[in-house]
Design a protein around this motif. Structure first.
Motif, PDB file in Angstrom:
ATOM      1  N   GLN A   1      32.213  38.342  34.108  1.00  0.00           N
ATOM      2  CA  GLN A   1      32.387  37.882  35.481  1.00  0.00           C
ATOM      3  C   GLN A   1      33.886  37.766  35.760  1.00  0.00           C
ATOM      4  OE1 GLN A   1      30.227  34.213  35.264  1.00  0.00           O
ATOM      5  NE2 GLN A   1      28.277  35.154  35.866  1.00  0.00           N
ATOM      6  N   ILE A   2      34.336  38.386  36.835  1.00  0.00           N
ATOM      7  CA  ILE A   2      35.759  38.452  37.139  1.00  0.00           C
ATOM      8  C   ILE A   2      36.096  37.493  38.284  1.00  0.00           C
ATOM      9  CG2 ILE A   2      37.680  39.953  37.767  1.00  0.00           C
ATOM     10  CD1 ILE A   2      36.023  42.316  36.712  1.00  0.00           C
ATOM     11  N   PHE A   3      37.051  36.611  38.034  1.00  0.00           N
ATOM     12  CA  PHE A   3      37.523  35.660  39.036  1.00  0.00           C
ATOM     13  C   PHE A   3      38.960  36.054  39.406  1.00  0.00           C
ATOM     14  CE2 PHE A   3      34.227  33.619  36.642  1.00  0.00           C
ATOM     15  CZ  PHE A   3      33.553  32.786  37.537  1.00  0.00           C
ATOM     16  N   PRO A   4      39.164  36.780  40.508  1.00  0.00           N
ATOM     17  CA  PRO A   4      40.490  37.280  40.850  1.00  0.00           C
ATOM     18  C   PRO A   4      41.305  36.265  41.653  1.00  0.00           C
ATOM     19  CG  PRO A   4      38.899  38.120  42.417  1.00  0.00           C
ATOM     20  CD  PRO A   4      38.125  37.244  41.447  1.00  0.00           C
ATOM     21  N   ASN A   5      42.567  36.661  41.933  1.00  0.00           N
ATOM     22  CA  ASN A   5      43.367  36.023  42.988  1.00  0.00           C
ATOM     23  C   ASN A   5      43.569  34.515  42.791  1.00  0.00           C
ATOM     24  OD1 ASN A   5      44.893  36.786  45.167  1.00  0.00           O
ATOM     25  ND2 ASN A   5      43.352  36.219  46.666  1.00  0.00           N
ATOM     26  N   ASN A   6      43.798  34.098  41.560  1.00  0.00           N
ATOM     27  CA  ASN A   6      44.049  32.675  41.264  1.00  0.00           C
ATOM     28  C   ASN A   6      42.898  31.746  41.644  1.00  0.00           C
ATOM     29  OD1 ASN A   6      46.677  32.901  40.117  1.00  0.00           O
ATOM     30  ND2 ASN A   6      47.569  33.082  42.149  1.00  0.00           N
ATOM     31  N   GLN A   7      41.664  32.253  41.648  1.00  0.00           N
ATOM     32  CA  GLN A   7      40.527  31.398  42.006  1.00  0.00           C
ATOM     33  C   GLN A   7      40.306  30.284  40.980  1.00  0.00           C
ATOM     34  OE1 GLN A   7      37.188  33.993  42.614  1.00  0.00           O
ATOM     35  NE2 GLN A   7      37.943  34.737  44.587  1.00  0.00           N
ATOM     36  N   LEU A   8      40.773  30.498  39.765  1.00  0.00           N
ATOM     37  CA  LEU A   8      40.597  29.480  38.718  1.00  0.00           C
ATOM     38  C   LEU A   8      41.888  28.706  38.473  1.00  0.00           C
ATOM     39  CD1 LEU A   8      38.433  31.498  36.159  1.00  0.00           C
ATOM     40  CD2 LEU A   8      37.674  29.963  37.988  1.00  0.00           C
ATOM     41  N   GLY A   9      42.867  28.871  39.364  1.00  0.00           N
ATOM     42  CA  GLY A   9      44.136  28.175  39.209  1.00  0.00           C
ATOM     43  C   GLY A   9      45.279  29.146  38.987  1.00  0.00           C
ATOM     44  N   GLY A  10      46.482  28.593  38.840  1.00  0.00           N
ATOM     45  CA  GLY A  10      47.657  29.419  38.601  1.00  0.00           C
ATOM     46  C   GLY A  10      47.728  29.908  37.170  1.00  0.00           C
ATOM     47  N   ASP A  11      48.805  30.616  36.859  1.00  0.00           N
ATOM     48  CA  ASP A  11      48.964  31.198  35.522  1.00  0.00           C
ATOM     49  C   ASP A  11      48.925  30.135  34.427  1.00  0.00           C
ATOM     50  OD1 ASP A  11      49.117  33.798  36.401  1.00  0.00           O
ATOM     51  OD2 ASP A  11      51.301  33.815  36.523  1.00  0.00           O
ATOM     52  N   THR A  12      49.617  29.015  34.660  1.00  0.00           N
ATOM     53  CA  THR A  12      49.652  27.954  33.652  1.00  0.00           C
ATOM     54  C   THR A  12      48.258  27.382  33.422  1.00  0.00           C
ATOM     55  OG1 THR A  12      51.911  27.398  34.318  1.00  0.00           O
ATOM     56  CG2 THR A  12      50.721  25.761  33.024  1.00  0.00           C
ATOM     57  N   ASP A  13      47.512  27.206  34.521  1.00  0.00           N
ATOM     58  CA  ASP A  13      46.141  26.690  34.414  1.00  0.00           C
ATOM     59  C   ASP A  13      45.265  27.638  33.609  1.00  0.00           C
ATOM     60  OD1 ASP A  13      46.715  24.475  36.070  1.00  0.00           O
ATOM     61  OD2 ASP A  13      46.427  25.700  37.856  1.00  0.00           O
ATOM     62  N   MET A  14      45.333  28.926  33.940  1.00  0.00           N
ATOM     63  CA  MET A  14      44.458  29.888  33.269  1.00  0.00           C
ATOM     64  C   MET A  14      44.851  30.091  31.811  1.00  0.00           C
ATOM     65  SD  MET A  14      43.399  32.732  36.157  1.00  0.00           S
ATOM     66  CE  MET A  14      45.015  32.982  36.901  1.00  0.00           C
ATOM     67  N   LEU A  15      46.140  29.996  31.509  1.00  0.00           N
ATOM     68  CA  LEU A  15      46.556  30.089  30.115  1.00  0.00           C
ATOM     69  C   LEU A  15      45.967  28.927  29.315  1.00  0.00           C
ATOM     70  CD1 LEU A  15      48.232  31.703  28.082  1.00  0.00           C
ATOM     71  CD2 LEU A  15      50.211  30.286  28.696  1.00  0.00           C
ATOM     72  N   SER A  16      45.959  27.753  29.919  1.00  0.00           N
ATOM     73  CA  SER A  16      45.361  26.590  29.272  1.00  0.00           C
ATOM     74  C   SER A  16      43.854  26.765  29.101  1.00  0.00           C
ATOM     75  CB  SER A  16      45.656  25.342  30.099  1.00  0.00           C
ATOM     76  OG  SER A  16      45.017  24.213  29.556  1.00  0.00           O
ATOM     77  N   GLN A  17      43.198  27.327  30.139  1.00  0.00           N
ATOM     78  CA  GLN A  17      41.747  27.511  30.089  1.00  0.00           C
ATOM     79  C   GLN A  17      41.331  28.533  29.034  1.00  0.00           C
ATOM     80  OE1 GLN A  17      39.784  27.867  34.083  1.00  0.00           O
ATOM     81  NE2 GLN A  17      41.788  27.260  34.847  1.00  0.00           N
ATOM     82  N   VAL A  18      42.092  29.610  28.897  1.00  0.00           N
ATOM     83  CA  VAL A  18      41.704  30.612  27.903  1.00  0.00           C
ATOM     84  C   VAL A  18      41.955  30.075  26.494  1.00  0.00           C
ATOM     85  CG1 VAL A  18      43.883  31.931  27.680  1.00  0.00           C
ATOM     86  CG2 VAL A  18      41.687  33.114  27.452  1.00  0.00           C
ATOM     87  N   ARG A  19      42.923  29.196  26.329  1.00  0.00           N
ATOM     88  CA  ARG A  19      43.151  28.587  25.017  1.00  0.00           C
ATOM     89  C   ARG A  19      42.026  27.612  24.658  1.00  0.00           C
ATOM     90  NH1 ARG A  19      48.678  26.066  23.624  1.00  0.00           N
ATOM     91  NH2 ARG A  19      47.974  26.607  21.521  1.00  0.00           N
ATOM     92  N   SER A  20      41.524  26.879  25.655  1.00  0.00           N
ATOM     93  CA  SER A  20      40.482  25.886  25.394  1.00  0.00           C
ATOM     94  C   SER A  20      39.092  26.501  25.338  1.00  0.00           C
ATOM     95  CB  SER A  20      40.501  24.807  26.478  1.00  0.00           C
ATOM     96  OG  SER A  20      40.073  25.341  27.723  1.00  0.00           O
TER      97      SER A  20
END
Length: 339
Positions: free
Chosen positions: A70-89
């Protein structure tokens, strides 16, 4: 679900307008054994998302519906810092940070953005598909992430100016140029004797218009979309920095996929990345023609004077020390002597 109905559904979905909170195969996703979420910061129409959607469809097809992306484009899950944190967790499975973004976590990942290192795409892909890319992937793996073999393209950065064309390093002397908030970029332009100013991108147009700064640097599609040709006269195809996207996965989620599914997912994502590279290359050519038609004058400066100035200013030796002898040696192995 039989193969015919799945294929029919996939075709119907591919033909439908891309909208809503995510892209993917809803019918397959409900029954999928592995549901993988991918977040990024680019709009649906960007080649990265077009090719990622093709990869998602291929993965669903080749895994017989066992895997959905499932693809969430265009910062729908937050900015770069947010998504980097999410992929780590493990909140999301996949993310495509630019090398400069992931460098906040893995410093050596910024090595591809060393000023005037790469003269063309041939050198870029030889390095990033080769030993230098393998070195960076190894460093990324040490922070609990898996990086796929093929980087995706974010393009070369070019310089625009309003007063006169930038033809050699001498033209950088005292030039008030907007740069992003990046230590590597700031250090490079200071070493070139320019006067870099770190401004948010939202301020670039007005700052150029009011002559707070006289120049800026960005990939051509950004120059086009932001209409910077309205407040700039010249564009030097300097290729001074190349940046790309690492397609990364949460390490635990990746290791939790059976080997046969890992092969399917990796094959689809790496092939899509190679196709996206060609898309960006073609896009840049069409954008240049459009910008020329809008009055922006292009020139292609020789990188030698810029490299010499950076070398004399100690820029390369400083960053060699920061990145380490091994990584720097791999970079020079692809592009020639810098420091």
């Amino acid at each position: 679900m039989n193969q015919l109905s799945r294929r029919t559904m996939l075709k119907a979905f591919a033909a439908a307008p891309a909208a809503g909170a995510l892209i993917g195969m809803p019918g397959i996703a409900r029954a999928a054994e592995f549901e993988l979420k991918y977040g990024n910061n680019l709009p649906l129409t960007h080649p990265l998302n077009v090719r990622a959607q093709e990869a998602a469809e291929r993965i669903a097809r080749e895994s017989n519906g066992r895997v959905s992306v499932q693809i969430f484009p265009n910062n729908q899950l937050g900015g770069d810092t947010d998504m980097l944190s999410q992929v780590r967790s493990g909140g999301i499975t996949f993310f495509t940070p630019s090398a400069l973004v992931i460098a906040t976590l893995v410093p050596v990942a910024a090595i591809n953005a060393v000023g005037f290192a790469f003269s063309d795409y041939g050198q870029v892909w030889a390095a990033m598909d080769g030993k230098l890319g393998a070195h960076v992937r190894g460093a990324i793996s040490k922070v609990g992430l898996y990086a796929f073999e093929k980087m995706w393209d974010n393009g070369f950065r070019q310089m625009t100016s309003s007063g006169k064309p930038i033809e050699s390093a001498a033209d950088m002397n005292g030039l008030k140029i907007r740069v992003p908030v990046s230590p590597l970029s700031i250090a490079m332009f200071k070493a070139l004797s320019a006067a870099p100013a770190s401004l948010q991108f939202s301020e670039v147009y007005s700052s150029l218009q009011t002559r707070i700064v006289d120049a800026q640097e960005n990939p051509l599609p950004i120059i086009q979309v932001a209409k910077l040709y309205e407040v700039q006269k010249y564009c030097a195809l300097s290729n001074h920095i190349w940046d790309g996207f690492w397609f990364i996965a949460n390490g635990r989620a990746w290791n939790g996929l059976p080997p046969d599914l890992q092969k399917i997912v990796a094959g689809a994502i790496n092939d899509a990345g190679v196709a996206q590279r060609e898309d960006i290359k073609a896009l840049n050519l069409s954008v240049q023609k459009d910008l020329e038609s809008k009055g922006l004058a292009f020139n292609r400066p020789n990188p030698d004077s810029f490299r010499a100035k950076l070398r004399d200013a100690g820029f390369y030796s400083e960053w060699k020390g920061r990145f380490g002898d091994e990584a720097w040696g791999l970079l020079e192995g692809a592009v020639g002597k810098l420091a």
